[in-house]
Write an enzyme that holds these catalytic residues in place. Structure first.
Site, short mmCIF file in Angstrom:
data_model
loop_
_atom_site.label_atom_id
_atom_site.label_comp_id
_atom_site.label_asym_id
_atom_site.label_seq_id
_atom_site.Cartn_x
_atom_site.Cartn_y
_atom_site.Cartn_z
N LYS A 142 0.84 -1.21 0.00
CA LYS A 142 0.00 0.00 0.00
C LYS A 142 0.87 1.25 0.00
O LYS A 142 0.60 2.22 -0.72
CB LYS A 142 -0.96 -0.02 1.21
CG LYS A 142 -2.01 -1.12 1.07
CD LYS A 142 -2.77 -1.42 2.35
CE LYS A 142 -3.63 -2.67 2.19
NZ LYS A 142 -4.32 -3.06 3.42
N GLN A 150 -4.63 -1.92 9.52
CA GLN A 150 -4.39 -3.25 8.95
C GLN A 150 -4.94 -4.32 9.90
O GLN A 150 -4.58 -4.36 11.07
CB GLN A 150 -2.88 -3.43 8.70
CG GLN A 150 -2.53 -4.71 7.96
CD GLN A 150 -3.08 -4.77 6.54
OE1 GLN A 150 -3.00 -3.81 5.79
NE2 GLN A 150 -3.66 -5.89 6.17
N ASP A 168 -11.11 2.18 3.70
CA ASP A 168 -11.33 0.73 3.56
C ASP A 168 -12.82 0.42 3.41
O ASP A 168 -13.19 -0.70 3.06
CB ASP A 168 -10.79 0.00 4.81
CG ASP A 168 -9.41 -0.60 4.57
OD1 ASP A 168 -9.05 -0.84 3.41
OD2 ASP A 168 -8.69 -0.83 5.57
#
Ligand code: NAP
Length: 290
Positions: A52, A96, A119
């Protein structure tokens, strides 16, 4: 059989994003800024966060990685998220997953400002997605839809069988593909570990999306001729012949399935890169939305 090349498609989208960022900066605007929180030392999580960060650099975003030890308390983590929410320079925030077992993942996701939740995991954004309202779509489902669109694969009226019902892949995909929209308008079947006789469903499918995390689960005899196959699975298989000490395996038995498929994603190089680039799309959207 045509390979759905997620690597090439995501590279093309990254170039488009990089061009947009260049134009924003030339006009005196601010570079989009993605912050990532990583707790602990899990190898796979570190790899994903690394991908990322690299993608951010490729498209010209600023990125900040906040690393915390495995022992961080839930309250400390929530406090850091509060700070990021209040930091105007940061447009998007991802945490994460998975988090250590002493931390309540739902509490952490709920703490993220929905406007920075690139997200698309915050309940507010999930609700908006369910209703077909503008929002941040979760990156893996979003990437899969984009890949199907880029290859001109029609979903309207098709029967899509999804194997896996997680909150980050299977269920949002089922929702998006059943929306009255394009891509969408599918008849969707969700299969999971309690589904009996899965091959009964997969053999009827025009599109199969395998997202269960069981290497080579979907075999050629479970698939009908001409089906579109999307392999979401990524499992690390120990392999001493590889420099990393492992190889990546998908949920589809490529050898037996590929020759029956009309389109198929490879692993690696299929859904993975599309997931990363979708996060970049969402971050740009978050920055532009301000
Ligand atoms: P997850 O949360 O573990 O969910 C797995 C789902 O598969 C569950 O719904 C489970 O059913 C179902 N399942 C497990 N074994 C099954 C079986 N034998 N038959 C039928 N269904 C079965 O996994 P996830 O987070 O969705 O991830 C799935 C896979 O995709 C993993 O390999 C993950 O690494 C990969 N992934 C890849 C990307 C990418 O960018 N390419 C992104 C996210 C995830 P129950 O609900 O009944 O337990």
């Amino acid at each position: 059989m045509i390979i759905l090349d997620g690597k090439a498609t995501s590279d093309k989208i990254k170039l488009e994003i990089a061009q947009t960022v260049k134009e924003i900066v030339e006009k005196g605007g601010k570079r989009p800024h993605l912050a990532a929180i990583l707790v602990g030392n899990d190898g796979a999580s570190q790899t994903y966060v690394g991908h990322k960060e690299r993608a951010c650099a490729q498209v010209g975003f600023k990125s900040t990685l906040l690393r915390f030890p495995q022992e961080i308390t839930q309250q400390e983590l929530l406090d850091r998220i509060k700070e990021i929410n209040a930091n105007d320079d940061i447009d998007g925030l991802i945490v994460q997953l998975p988090l250590p077992s002493h931390i309540d993942e739902d509490a952490v996701i709920n703490a993220i400002d929905p406007k920075k939740d690139v997200d698309g995991f915050h309940p507010e954004n999930v609700g908006r997605m369910m209703l077909g309202l503008p929002t941040f779509l979760p990156a893996t489902p979003y990437g899969i839809l984009r890949l199907l669109s880029e290859y001109g694969i029609q979903t309207k009226g098709k029967h899509c069988v999804i194997i896996g019902r997680s909150n980050i892949v299977g269920r949002p995909l089922a929702n998006l593909l059943s929306l009255k929209d394009e891509p969408g308008d599918c008849t969707v079947t969700i299969c999971h570990s309690r589904t009996k006789n899965i091959e009964y469903f997969t053999r009827q499918a025009d599109i199969i999306i395998a997202a269960l995390g069981s290497p080579s689960f979907l075999k050629g005899d479970m698939v009908r001729e001409g089906a579109v196959i999307v392999d979401v699975g990524i499992t690390r298989i120990p392999d001493e012949t590889k420099k990393a000490g492992f190889r990546l395996a998908g949920d589809v038995d490529f050898e037996t399935v590929a020759h029956k498929a009309s389109y198929i994603t490879p692993v690696p190089g299929g859904v993975g890169p599309m997931t990363i680039v979708s996060l970049m799309v969402n971050t740009l959207k978050a920055a532009e939305g301000k």
